[in-house]
Design a protein around this motif. Structure first.
Motif, PDB file in Angstrom:
ATOM      1  N   SER A   1      36.099  41.520  42.463  1.00 25.01           N
ATOM      2  CA  SER A   1      37.394  40.838  42.370  1.00 25.01           C
ATOM      3  C   SER A   1      37.131  39.334  42.280  1.00 25.01           C
ATOM      4  CB  SER A   1      38.250  41.159  43.597  1.00 25.01           C
ATOM      5  OG  SER A   1      37.631  40.648  44.755  1.00 25.01           O
ATOM      6  N   LYS A   2      38.167  38.567  41.959  1.00 23.97           N
ATOM      7  CA  LYS A   2      38.017  37.108  41.843  1.00 23.97           C
ATOM      8  C   LYS A   2      37.443  36.494  43.106  1.00 23.97           C
ATOM      9  CE  LYS A   2      41.602  35.707  38.603  1.00 23.97           C
ATOM     10  NZ  LYS A   2      42.832  34.938  38.445  1.00 23.97           N
ATOM     11  N   ASP A   3      37.888  36.952  44.252  1.00 24.18           N
ATOM     12  CA  ASP A   3      37.459  36.329  45.509  1.00 24.18           C
ATOM     13  C   ASP A   3      36.021  36.688  45.911  1.00 24.18           C
ATOM     14  OD1 ASP A   3      38.312  38.944  46.077  1.00 24.18           O
ATOM     15  OD2 ASP A   3      39.005  38.430  48.084  1.00 24.18           O
ATOM     16  N   GLU A   4      35.397  37.612  45.208  1.00 22.81           N
ATOM     17  CA  GLU A   4      34.004  37.980  45.490  1.00 22.81           C
ATOM     18  C   GLU A   4      33.017  37.261  44.571  1.00 22.81           C
ATOM     19  OE1 GLU A   4      33.801  42.556  46.716  1.00 22.81           O
ATOM     20  OE2 GLU A   4      34.937  42.254  44.845  1.00 22.81           O
ATOM     21  N   LEU A   5      33.503  36.530  43.590  1.00 15.57           N
ATOM     22  CA  LEU A   5      32.636  35.912  42.587  1.00 15.57           C
ATOM     23  C   LEU A   5      31.746  34.823  43.173  1.00 15.57           C
ATOM     24  CD1 LEU A   5      35.172  35.619  39.644  1.00 15.57           C
ATOM     25  CD2 LEU A   5      33.147  37.087  39.719  1.00 15.57           C
ATOM     26  N   LYS A   6      30.503  34.782  42.670  1.00 14.57           N
ATOM     27  CA  LYS A   6      29.539  33.752  43.027  1.00 14.57           C
ATOM     28  C   LYS A   6      28.980  33.159  41.739  1.00 14.57           C
ATOM     29  CE  LYS A   6      28.079  35.894  47.322  1.00 14.57           C
ATOM     30  NZ  LYS A   6      27.033  36.589  48.030  1.00 14.57           N
ATOM     31  N   GLU A   7      28.422  31.964  41.856  1.00 11.81           N
ATOM     32  CA  GLU A   7      27.811  31.299  40.712  1.00 11.81           C
ATOM     33  C   GLU A   7      26.848  32.248  39.992  1.00 11.81           C
ATOM     34  OE1 GLU A   7      26.091  27.078  41.023  1.00 11.81           O
ATOM     35  OE2 GLU A   7      24.343  28.403  41.113  1.00 11.81           O
ATOM     36  N   GLY A   8      26.999  32.361  38.678  1.00  9.38           N
ATOM     37  CA  GLY A   8      26.134  33.228  37.884  1.00  9.38           C
ATOM     38  C   GLY A   8      26.710  34.607  37.614  1.00  9.38           C
ATOM     39  N   ASP A   9      27.784  34.975  38.325  1.00  7.39           N
ATOM     40  CA  ASP A   9      28.446  36.253  38.048  1.00  7.39           C
ATOM     41  C   ASP A   9      29.176  36.161  36.708  1.00  7.39           C
ATOM     42  OD1 ASP A   9      27.585  37.464  40.398  1.00  7.39           O
ATOM     43  OD2 ASP A   9      29.424  36.988  41.504  1.00  7.39           O
ATOM     44  N   LEU A  10      29.586  37.300  36.220  1.00  2.83           N
ATOM     45  CA  LEU A  10      30.293  37.359  34.942  1.00  2.83           C
ATOM     46  C   LEU A  10      31.785  37.552  35.165  1.00  2.83           C
ATOM     47  CD1 LEU A  10      27.709  39.612  33.116  1.00  2.83           C
ATOM     48  CD2 LEU A  10      28.032  37.159  32.840  1.00  2.83           C
ATOM     49  N   VAL A  11      32.583  37.049  34.245  1.00  2.00           N
ATOM     50  CA  VAL A  11      34.031  37.256  34.281  1.00  2.00           C
ATOM     51  C   VAL A  11      34.436  37.903  32.960  1.00  2.00           C
ATOM     52  CG1 VAL A  11      34.635  35.503  35.981  1.00  2.00           C
ATOM     53  CG2 VAL A  11      34.377  34.821  33.609  1.00  2.00           C
ATOM     54  N   PHE A  12      35.262  38.921  33.070  1.00  2.00           N
ATOM     55  CA  PHE A  12      35.669  39.721  31.907  1.00  2.00           C
ATOM     56  C   PHE A  12      37.178  39.647  31.720  1.00  2.00           C
ATOM     57  CE2 PHE A  12      31.736  41.478  33.512  1.00  2.00           C
ATOM     58  CZ  PHE A  12      30.989  41.680  32.361  1.00  2.00           C
ATOM     59  N   PHE A  13      37.585  39.668  30.463  1.00  2.00           N
ATOM     60  CA  PHE A  13      38.997  39.542  30.114  1.00  2.00           C
ATOM     61  C   PHE A  13      39.383  40.615  29.104  1.00  2.00           C
ATOM     62  CE2 PHE A  13      37.235  35.526  31.311  1.00  2.00           C
ATOM     63  CZ  PHE A  13      38.205  34.948  32.123  1.00  2.00           C
ATOM     64  N   LYS A  14      40.618  41.047  29.211  1.00  2.00           N
ATOM     65  CA  LYS A  14      41.225  41.919  28.212  1.00  2.00           C
ATOM     66  C   LYS A  14      42.312  41.071  27.558  1.00  2.00           C
ATOM     67  CE  LYS A  14      40.432  46.399  30.407  1.00  2.00           C
ATOM     68  NZ  LYS A  14      41.087  47.620  30.921  1.00  2.00           N
ATOM     69  N   ILE A  15      41.950  40.387  26.492  1.00  2.00           N
ATOM     70  CA  ILE A  15      42.871  39.464  25.835  1.00  2.00           C
ATOM     71  C   ILE A  15      43.605  40.207  24.722  1.00  2.00           C
ATOM     72  CG2 ILE A  15      43.085  37.308  24.536  1.00  2.00           C
ATOM     73  CD1 ILE A  15      40.633  36.303  26.098  1.00  2.00           C
ATOM     74  N   LYS A  16      44.882  40.422  24.950  1.00  2.00           N
ATOM     75  CA  LYS A  16      45.745  41.117  23.986  1.00  2.00           C
ATOM     76  C   LYS A  16      45.101  42.406  23.507  1.00  2.00           C
ATOM     77  CE  LYS A  16      47.594  36.686  22.630  1.00  2.00           C
ATOM     78  NZ  LYS A  16      47.643  35.641  21.647  1.00  2.00           N
ATOM     79  N   SER A  17      44.498  43.144  24.447  1.00  2.00           N
ATOM     80  CA  SER A  17      43.765  44.358  24.114  1.00  2.00           C
ATOM     81  C   SER A  17      43.727  45.261  25.340  1.00  2.00           C
ATOM     82  CB  SER A  17      42.337  43.975  23.702  1.00  2.00           C
ATOM     83  OG  SER A  17      41.547  45.107  23.537  1.00  2.00           O
ATOM     84  N   ARG A  18      43.547  46.558  25.108  1.00  2.00           N
ATOM     85  CA  ARG A  18      43.390  47.495  26.219  1.00  2.00           C
ATOM     86  C   ARG A  18      41.947  47.554  26.699  1.00  2.00           C
ATOM     87  NH1 ARG A  18      47.338  52.338  26.309  1.00  2.00           N
ATOM     88  NH2 ARG A  18      49.197  51.356  25.457  1.00  2.00           N
ATOM     89  N   SER A  19      41.051  46.997  25.909  1.00  2.00           N
ATOM     90  CA  SER A  19      39.637  47.017  26.304  1.00  2.00           C
ATOM     91  C   SER A  19      39.129  45.580  26.492  1.00  2.00           C
ATOM     92  CB  SER A  19      38.799  47.759  25.266  1.00  2.00           C
ATOM     93  OG  SER A  19      38.901  47.133  24.014  1.00  2.00           O
ATOM     94  N   ILE A  20      38.003  45.472  27.150  1.00  2.00           N
ATOM     95  CA  ILE A  20      37.401  44.159  27.396  1.00  2.00           C
ATOM     96  C   ILE A  20      37.089  43.504  26.058  1.00  2.00           C
ATOM     97  CG2 ILE A  20      35.367  42.992  28.343  1.00  2.00           C
ATOM     98  CD1 ILE A  20      35.358  45.274  30.489  1.00  2.00           C
TER      99      ILE A  20
END
Length: 184
Positions: free
Chosen positions: A113-132
């Protein structure tokens, strides 16, 4: 008379030498240390807290790529997409090989989750899509580096309405020694 001349010449040479040494010291001070430049850039301009525990190699790598234009399928400084940028960071900074597209990269992580993120982790988005459809690398303080399709390689904030709306999950690469790691 000769002694006075030699003494005067010696004083002039000593003064010249001292002045020359001072100007060289000032010139050396003007030449910034690249590590310091990267730290200043992220700390002051981008608002990312770079401190003693930060991975300076990560910040230097990103600093060198800032402003590179976006190009779908690209993987050079002439143009790069989000997954190639992320892959390059992991190759060069973390000496870890990851897959080439955002959906495949997500298969290599433990979701966070957002609150577990640390430097170097990855962030993923589903931008106008059902998949990443987008990936970036987390830097701390809700900031992440990525290759934006409209702005190229930039630092953005997860709290910006656009990214907040499309944020899917964070992720930490599963190391081969971890029991959850599954070889394909």
């Amino acid at each position: 008379m000769i002694k006075k001349f030699l003494f005067s010449t010696l004083i002039v040479l000593a003064a010249f030498s001292a002045t020359f040494a001072q100007s060289k010291t000032k010139e050396a001070a003007k030449v910034e240390d690249p590590d310091n430049l990267a730290s200043q850039y992220f700390s002051q301009v981008m608002g990312v807290a770079v401190n003693a525990t930060s991975n300076l190699k990560l910040y230097k790598f990103i600093y060198e790529w800032i402003g590179t234009p976006y190009r779908f399928g690209g993987n050079t400084k002439k143009g790069i997409d989000c997954s190639a940028f992320t892959k390059a960071i992991y190759d060069k900074v973390f000496n870890t090989t990851i897959l080439r597209n955002s959906r495949d990269i997500f298969s290599m992580v433990n979701p966070l989750s957002k609150d577990e993120l640390k430097e170097g982790d990855l962030v993923f988005f589903k931008i106008k899509s059902r998949s990443i459809s987008h990936v970036g690398i987390y830097l701390g303080d809700n900031r992440f580096a990525h290759a934006s399709s409209t702005r190229g390689v930039v630092i953005s904030n997860l709290n910006e309405p656009y990214y907040s709306r499309y944020f899917y999950k964070g992720g930490r690469i599963i190391e081969p020694g971890d029991k959850e790691f599954i070889e394909e």
